[in-house]
Each structure stands twice: as C-alpha cells, then as structure tokens.
Design a protein around this motif. Structure first.
Motif, PDB file in Angstrom:
ATOM      1  N   HIS A 164       2.500   0.295  -3.551  1.00 25.25           N
ATOM      2  CA  HIS A 164       1.529   0.949  -2.678  1.00 25.25           C
ATOM      3  C   HIS A 164       1.494   0.314  -1.292  1.00 25.25           C
ATOM      4  O   HIS A 164       1.362   1.021  -0.282  1.00 25.25           O
ATOM      5  N   GLY A 168       2.292   2.446   2.110  1.00 22.86           N
ATOM      6  CA  GLY A 168       1.404   2.506   3.266  1.00 22.86           C
ATOM      7  C   GLY A 168       2.081   1.981   4.516  1.00 22.86           C
ATOM      8  O   GLY A 168       1.952   2.552   5.608  1.00 22.86           O
ATOM      9  N   LEU A 185      -6.036   6.983   9.056  1.00 18.84           N
ATOM     10  CA  LEU A 185      -5.770   6.982   7.619  1.00 18.84           C
ATOM     11  C   LEU A 185      -6.985   7.584   6.928  1.00 18.84           C
ATOM     12  O   LEU A 185      -8.090   7.043   7.001  1.00 18.84           O
ATOM     13  N   THR A 187      -8.374   8.574   3.360  1.00 19.56           N
ATOM     14  CA  THR A 187      -8.028   8.274   1.970  1.00 19.56           C
ATOM     15  C   THR A 187      -9.251   7.986   1.120  1.00 19.56           C
ATOM     16  O   THR A 187     -10.374   7.903   1.621  1.00 19.56           O
ATOM     17  N   ASP A 188      -9.009   7.819  -0.147  1.00 20.20           N
ATOM     18  CA  ASP A 188      -9.999   7.372  -1.123  1.00 20.20           C
ATOM     19  C   ASP A 188      -9.729   5.899  -1.414  1.00 20.20           C
ATOM     20  O   ASP A 188      -8.566   5.500  -1.535  1.00 20.20           O
ATOM     21  N   MET A 194      -5.270   1.966  -3.900  1.00 19.65           N
ATOM     22  CA  MET A 194      -5.498   2.583  -2.588  1.00 19.65           C
ATOM     23  C   MET A 194      -5.777   1.532  -1.526  1.00 19.65           C
ATOM     24  O   MET A 194      -5.403   1.691  -0.361  1.00 19.65           O
ATOM     25  N   ARG A 197      -2.519   0.204  -0.364  1.00 12.44           N
ATOM     26  CA  ARG A 197      -1.875   1.107   0.594  1.00 12.44           C
ATOM     27  C   ARG A 197      -2.486   0.929   1.982  1.00 12.44           C
ATOM     28  O   ARG A 197      -1.788   0.942   2.993  1.00 12.44           O
ATOM     29  N   TYR A 224     -10.583  12.704  -5.128  1.00 11.53           N
ATOM     30  CA  TYR A 224      -9.450  13.412  -4.558  1.00 11.53           C
ATOM     31  C   TYR A 224      -9.742  14.896  -4.338  1.00 11.53           C
ATOM     32  O   TYR A 224      -8.842  15.663  -4.032  1.00 11.53           O
ATOM     33  N   CYS A 251      -2.761  11.321   5.293  1.00  6.95           N
ATOM     34  CA  CYS A 251      -3.694  11.709   4.241  1.00  6.95           C
ATOM     35  C   CYS A 251      -3.318  11.006   2.934  1.00  6.95           C
ATOM     36  O   CYS A 251      -2.136  10.886   2.601  1.00  6.95           O
ATOM     37  N   GLY A 252      -4.328  10.594   2.183  1.00  2.84           N
ATOM     38  CA  GLY A 252      -4.084   9.834   0.966  1.00  2.84           C
ATOM     39  C   GLY A 252      -3.594  10.642  -0.209  1.00  2.84           C
ATOM     40  O   GLY A 252      -3.205  10.079  -1.230  1.00  2.84           O
ATOM     41  N   THR A 279       1.344  12.968   4.662  1.00  5.98           N
ATOM     42  CA  THR A 279       0.556  12.743   3.449  1.00  5.98           C
ATOM     43  C   THR A 279       1.297  11.845   2.471  1.00  5.98           C
ATOM     44  O   THR A 279       2.530  11.737   2.511  1.00  5.98           O
ATOM     45  N   CYS A 280       0.544  11.210   1.588  1.00  2.00           N
ATOM     46  CA  CYS A 280       1.114  10.531   0.422  1.00  2.00           C
ATOM     47  C   CYS A 280       1.137  11.564  -0.698  1.00  2.00           C
ATOM     48  O   CYS A 280       0.211  12.363  -0.832  1.00  2.00           O
TER      49      CYS A 280
END
Length: 355
Positions: A164, A168, A185, A187-188, A194, A197, A224, A251-252, A279-280
């Motif tokens: 991860h 990132g 960034l 994300t969650d 996470m 990342r 998510y 985007c996560g 995005t990931c």
C-alpha cells in the motif's frame, strides 16, 4: 540416504508403518493429526521437508477467517476474489476449506476459537481482520497462520499484502511526472492499510518537493460508499473557488472516483482539462475503469491468496525461520483522465525569463 530409507527410518522413530509415513509426506488426508505431527517432527529434524516439492501441499484442511461480506460475490468483491485465489490454488490438492466470518475490528473470539480448535484444521488464513487479540490467539495455536491485507504489529504472524505504501507513492509520483504540483488525496482511513497508502503519497510529495498539507490536500470519507463520498466532495467544492481547486485528485477507490466524476460534471468542471482524476482500483473493476477512461493504480488481488497458501506450506516444512511481511507490488493502468500539464509550467517560465 534414499527416499525409501528415510521413510523406513522415520517409521522406526515414530512407530508408524512405512505406508503411513509415505501418505503423510505425500500430503494425503487419510492420516490422523497425531501421526502427521510425529512424522513432521522427525522429517524436519532430518531436513526431509525442505526437499518436498511445491506441487505438494502438506495439509488436509484449511481455515479461512474473513469479514462475512468476503464470502459472497455480492459483498466485498475484493476479498471475495482473494478467497477465490486461495480456493483455486488448493483445489489442485486434496484440501478441505472451512470458513469463519468475523468482524474487522471486533472479532467474535469464541467463534474463532471454536473454528480453530478443530483437530483437522492444519492451516489458517486471516483476511482483512484488524484485531490484536485474535492475532495473539492465532500465534498461540501452534498452527501455521498467514494474514492477508493486515499486519501483526507484534511480529508473531506471517503476512502477505499489497504494498500500500508503494502504491500510494507510485500514484503520487505518476501525477508529479505529469506536472501536477497540487494533488488531493480523497480516501477512507478506517484501516491501517489506507493509512499506509497515505504515508506513501506524502513521502512521494516530499521527495518531489511538493507541499502536502493535510488540511488542504487530504479529504477523508468513512466507508467506500458512493453517496457519502459524493456528499463529502460536494461540500469540499462548495468551500472553494475554482482557482483554489487542485490540478489532480487521487481517489481511494472506484466508488469515490465515481462520486468525484459525477459531482465535477454537475459543477461543469471538465476532466482532465480542469482537474485530472486518478484512482486506486482492484482487478474486478478493470472493465469499469476502461469504460470511464480512468488512470488507475491497481493492487494485486488473487495473487495474495496464492502466495498465502505457499507461505503456509513453507511454515509446515520450515517452521524455525523468522516471520515476515510479503508485500506485492501494484501496477499503473494509463487511461485518459490525467492531463500532462508540464507544458503549462514551461509556458509560465517562458513568460518570466531572467534578463
């Protein structure tokens, strides 16, 4: 010493018949757990297990522990694919797979112990569970255990995960290569993975001499889900003028990317002319990523399950080596959602030439 002589010697040491020893070393299931333990003990001491080919799996039953949604294709797609990777790999052998559904952060310890205590369970794979008490009990079970996409901070268990941090880092580095000096960034951060990342993203900014201020360059959503992500991003846009927006957004996940694209269209902000989107993503999202034309940092999926199976195998044959974290690299899929803005900087420099 030939194979037959080794089998005969182990039979004499254990009091078992040569045919029983042979079945154990062949990975057959019609052998008691006590017989396997005796054979493995002497086989390790004699160095025999190191010569066992990788085409043979020395267990008859495998326990998979994961969130309930991971066991259905309509739940957690990513973990479901990881489990399919495990099942596909062990299907070549005579291995029975058992399943145990657990919460991510508050696992049912009694259920785990009940599943773990079955005498025929000879290997355990824990997927996406962040519970230290569960790790402790697993490490004390004296059975080979591998975690997937999680990390035992006290270094008791083997782990295989996507890298991860590297994902990132690579995503931020890709945006920087395209000339983006300001990236958000989105994300969650509920899970440790996470956060890793995020740390990789921040490190890449530091290495490229880019400013990363969490109050400006980090937007956090919980979960998510697309509706909540869209609401968070809508609020973000309302608080900033167009000139204050970043030139790129990472985007996560796919749901977050869909929310961002939808809200940008609603505000008449063009992608990638006004804002670039990256995005990931996961393997099962590839078709959607292609349809949206997104550039994505993909993380390994089924490969995690395959590697976990062979880590268990290595523990059965060589149980004295240190525990380790195996990190699998991701990959970048290039779409048309990230603009190369290096030309903008060149134009800026040409208009401010030093006399």
């Amino acid at each position: 010493m030939t194979g037959k002589l080794k089998i005969k010697q182990i039979a004499e040491l254990t009091g078992l018949s040569p045919s029983t020893v042979s079945r154990v070393l062949a990975g057959k299931t019609n052998v008691s757990a006590q017989a396997k333990e005796k054979v493995f003990f002497h086989a390790r001491a004699m160095g025999i297990l190191r010569d066992i080919p990788s085409s043979r799996l020395l267990m008859s039953s495998l326990l998979i522990c994961a969130p309930a949604a991971a066991f259905t294709p309509h739940g957690d797609h990513y973990y479901y694919e990881v489990i399919q990777g495990i099942i596909s790999e062990v299907s070549r052998f005579d291995v029975h797979v058992k399943k145990c559904s657990l919460d991510i952060n508050d696992a049912d310890i009694s259920l785990f112990m009940k599943s773990l205590s079955h005498s025929d369970v000879e290997g355990i794979i824990i997927i996406g569970i962040d519970d230290d008490s569960l790790y402790r009990l697993a490490s004390e079970s004296h059975k080979p255990v591998v975690t997937i996409n999680a990390r035992d901070k006290k270094m008791r268990l083997d782990c295989v995960s996507p890298d991860h941090y590297s994902i990132g880092y690579s995503a931020a580095n890709y945006l920087a290569d395209k000339g983006h000096r300001s990236a958000l960034l989105f994300t969650d951060l509920r899970r440790e993975t996470m956060v890793q990342r995020l740390e990789g993203f921040k490190r890449a900014c530091q290495d490229r001499h880019l400013i990363f201020d969490e109050s400006e360059h980090l937007l956090v959503t919980k979960g998510y889900g697309e509706p909540e992500a869209r609401q968070n991003f809508k609020k973000y846009l309302q608080q900033r003028s167009k000139a204050q927006l970043p030139s790129a957004i990472l985007c996560g996940g796919g749901a977050i990317a869909r929310a961002v694209i939808s809200e940008l269209k609603h505000h008449n902000i063009q992608m990638p002319d006004d804002i670039s989107i990256m995005t990931c993503a996961y393997a099962h999202e590839m078709e959607e990523i292609k349809q949206l034309g997104l550039t994505a940092a993909f993380q390994p999926c089924c490969e995690l399950g395959v590697e976990a199976v062979y880590i268990l195998q290595s523990r059965l044959t060589r149980n004295v080596s240190p525990r380790f974290n195996l990190l699998l690299q991701g990959s970048i899929h290039v779409g048309n959602s990230v603009a190369d803005v290096n030309w903008r900087r060149r134009e800026l420099y040409q208009s401010h030439q030093i006399p």
